[in-house]
Design an enzyme around this catalytic site. Structure first.
Site, PDB file in Angstrom:
ATOM      1  N   SER A   1       6.406  -0.041   5.667  1.00 56.02           N
ATOM      2  CA  SER A   1       6.576  -0.564   7.034  1.00 56.02           C
ATOM      3  C   SER A   1       7.071   0.533   7.965  1.00 56.02           C
ATOM      4  O   SER A   1       6.894   0.466   9.174  1.00 56.02           O
ATOM      5  CB  SER A   1       7.593  -1.705   7.034  1.00 56.02           C
ATOM      6  OG  SER A   1       7.178  -2.697   6.143  1.00 56.02           O
ATOM      7  N   ARG A   2       7.706   1.541   7.392  1.00 51.66           N
ATOM      8  CA  ARG A   2       8.240   2.623   8.217  1.00 51.66           C
ATOM      9  C   ARG A   2       7.141   3.552   8.740  1.00 51.66           C
ATOM     10  O   ARG A   2       7.370   4.298   9.691  1.00 51.66           O
ATOM     11  CB  ARG A   2       9.241   3.465   7.414  1.00 51.66           C
ATOM     12  CG  ARG A   2      10.496   2.702   7.039  1.00 51.66           C
ATOM     13  CD  ARG A   2      11.300   3.482   6.019  1.00 51.66           C
ATOM     14  NE  ARG A   2      12.334   2.650   5.421  1.00 51.66           N
ATOM     15  CZ  ARG A   2      13.605   2.599   5.831  1.00 51.66           C
ATOM     16  NH1 ARG A   2      14.000   3.354   6.815  1.00 51.66           N
ATOM     17  NH2 ARG A   2      14.462   1.806   5.248  1.00 51.66           N
TER      18      ARG A   2
ATOM     19  N   GLN B   1      21.679  -4.431   3.414  1.00 55.13           N
ATOM     20  CA  GLN B   1      21.147  -3.355   2.561  1.00 55.13           C
ATOM     21  C   GLN B   1      20.980  -2.041   3.312  1.00 55.13           C
ATOM     22  O   GLN B   1      20.485  -1.067   2.751  1.00 55.13           O
ATOM     23  CB  GLN B   1      19.845  -3.783   1.885  1.00 55.13           C
ATOM     24  CG  GLN B   1      18.638  -3.908   2.786  1.00 55.13           C
ATOM     25  CD  GLN B   1      17.460  -4.513   2.046  1.00 55.13           C
ATOM     26  OE1 GLN B   1      17.408  -5.709   1.792  1.00 55.13           O
ATOM     27  NE2 GLN B   1      16.489  -3.681   1.675  1.00 55.13           N
TER      28      GLN B   1
ATOM     29  N   MET C   1       2.035   3.210   1.207  1.00 56.08           N
ATOM     30  CA  MET C   1       2.172   2.309   2.361  1.00 56.08           C
ATOM     31  C   MET C   1       3.617   1.845   2.490  1.00 56.08           C
ATOM     32  O   MET C   1       4.271   1.513   1.503  1.00 56.08           O
ATOM     33  CB  MET C   1       1.254   1.118   2.197  1.00 56.08           C
ATOM     34  CG  MET C   1      -0.166   1.535   2.422  1.00 56.08           C
ATOM     35  SD  MET C   1      -1.190   0.127   2.776  1.00 56.08           S
ATOM     36  CE  MET C   1      -2.748   0.978   2.950  1.00 56.08           C
TER      37      MET C   1
ATOM     38  N   HIS D   1       1.795  -5.187   1.283  1.00 56.83           N
ATOM     39  CA  HIS D   1       2.315  -6.557   1.123  1.00 56.83           C
ATOM     40  C   HIS D   1       1.176  -7.507   0.765  1.00 56.83           C
ATOM     41  O   HIS D   1       1.324  -8.373  -0.097  1.00 56.83           O
ATOM     42  CB  HIS D   1       2.958  -7.054   2.429  1.00 56.83           C
ATOM     43  CG  HIS D   1       4.165  -6.278   2.851  1.00 56.83           C
ATOM     44  ND1 HIS D   1       4.196  -5.505   3.999  1.00 56.83           N
ATOM     45  CD2 HIS D   1       5.392  -6.163   2.289  1.00 56.83           C
ATOM     46  CE1 HIS D   1       5.386  -4.947   4.114  1.00 56.83           C
ATOM     47  NE2 HIS D   1       6.131  -5.330   3.098  1.00 56.83           N
TER      48      HIS D   1
ATOM     49  N   GLY E   1       9.154  -7.777   6.700  1.00 59.50           N
ATOM     50  CA  GLY E   1       8.190  -7.839   7.795  1.00 59.50           C
ATOM     51  C   GLY E   1       7.493  -6.526   8.051  1.00 59.50           C
ATOM     52  O   GLY E   1       7.492  -5.638   7.188  1.00 59.50           O
TER      53      GLY E   1
END
Ligand code: PAF
Length: 282
Positions: free
Chosen positions: A188-189, A61, A186, A37, A31
């Site tokens: 998500s963090r 994980q 890129m 993505h 997400g």
């Protein structure tokens, strides 16, 4: 847009799509979706009729509870983004229970040594967790093709190994790293970076690019020392590792061999946010 949260329901739906002759592509995600993505989904739409996107922050994980707790969760925004992106997307956003059925544990895997290098050395148990979730998702979705970004180059190599060793009927496709205009890979963090860290983070890719140039004429050790020195001088970014490795074995290069291909891998802390990146060297 169809959003499934139950594995039996998505299994039934996908089986019916397959019976009708549809090819199924798959992009597993945790997400907090971004352009990176979307680029994987776009690639998948070229050779599949339907793309399944899973959104699941996989607890097994993470070797660090704080990292798991702070991982961004933006399900509603993710669904909206996918809705505007294509009609041919199906989402699977399961609960932890739907996946782990009350037993939140990793299976143990052997990935022929790939799991002991780099991320495996610094994040204990990480690849057992990744192997467990990806294998489970492949069994539920049964995709024809699955897409993974090269930002997690070691993960991609490990998933190819998982598929080979367990003879899973899926083609794993690796896709180029998607970067911000600043060069920052890129992730998500990135949304969690405070402004001063956001401004500093492109230094990671700039350093990789210079390392790539230097590797043309200098040894792996000289280039590694040079990179370590750049980060030692940096006020905000803390280097965890910089490693030049063989692309097939992921083992650190001792002496260059012109018949082998190499890649540089880096992990850096920007405050408490861990960023990774890599670059092909030849
Ligand atoms: O790369 C990721 O986001 C995750 O490791 C993956 C492949 C979705 C498994 O949880």
């Amino acid at each position: 847009m169809l959003v499934f949260t139950n594995k039996n329901k998505i299994d039934t739906y996908i089986s019916s799509l397959k019976r009708e002759g549809n090819k199924i592509g798959f992009v597993p995600t945790m997400g907090a979706l971004h352009e990176g993505h979307l680029s994987l989904i776009k690639e998948g739409l070229l050779s599949n009729n339907v793309m399944v996107v899973s959104i699941f922050v996989n607890p097994t994980q993470f070797d660090n509870v704080a990292d798991l707790d702070k991982y961004p969760r933006t399900l509603e925004a993710d669904i909206k983004l996918l809705e505007t992106f294509s009609e041919n997307i199906v989402i699977y956003a399961p609960s932890v229970d739907d996946i782990y059925e009350g037993d939140i544990k990793s299976q143990s895997f052997s990935f022929d040594g790939l799991e002991f290098e780099m991320e495996g050395r610094f994040r204990k148990g990480h690849f057992d967790g990744v192997g467990t979730i990806v294998k489970r998702l492949f069994e539920i979705i049964k995709p024809d093709n699955a897409y993974f970004g090269e930002k997690d180059f070691q993960q991609l190599a490990i998933i190819k190994k998982l598929v080979e060793k367990h003879q899973l009927p899926v083609i794993v496709v690796g896709c180029k790293i998607h970067r911000e205009t600043s060069g920052l890979a890129m992730s998500s963090r990135n949304v969690r970076l405070k402004p001063e860290y956001s401004l500093s983070a492109p230094f990671i890719y700039k350093t990789l690019q210079t390392a790539q140039k230097k590797f043309g004429t200098k040894s792996a050790t000289v280039v590694t020392k040079w990179v370590e020195k750049q980060f030692a001088k940096h006020d905000l970014l803390k280097l965890e590792y910089f490693i030049i490795a063989d692309v097939d074995t992921l083992k650190t290069v001792i002496r260059k061999n012109k018949n082998r291909n190499y890649r540089a891998f880096i992990a850096v802390y920007a405050d408490d946010i861990r960023l990774i990146d890599n670059i092909a060297l030849n």
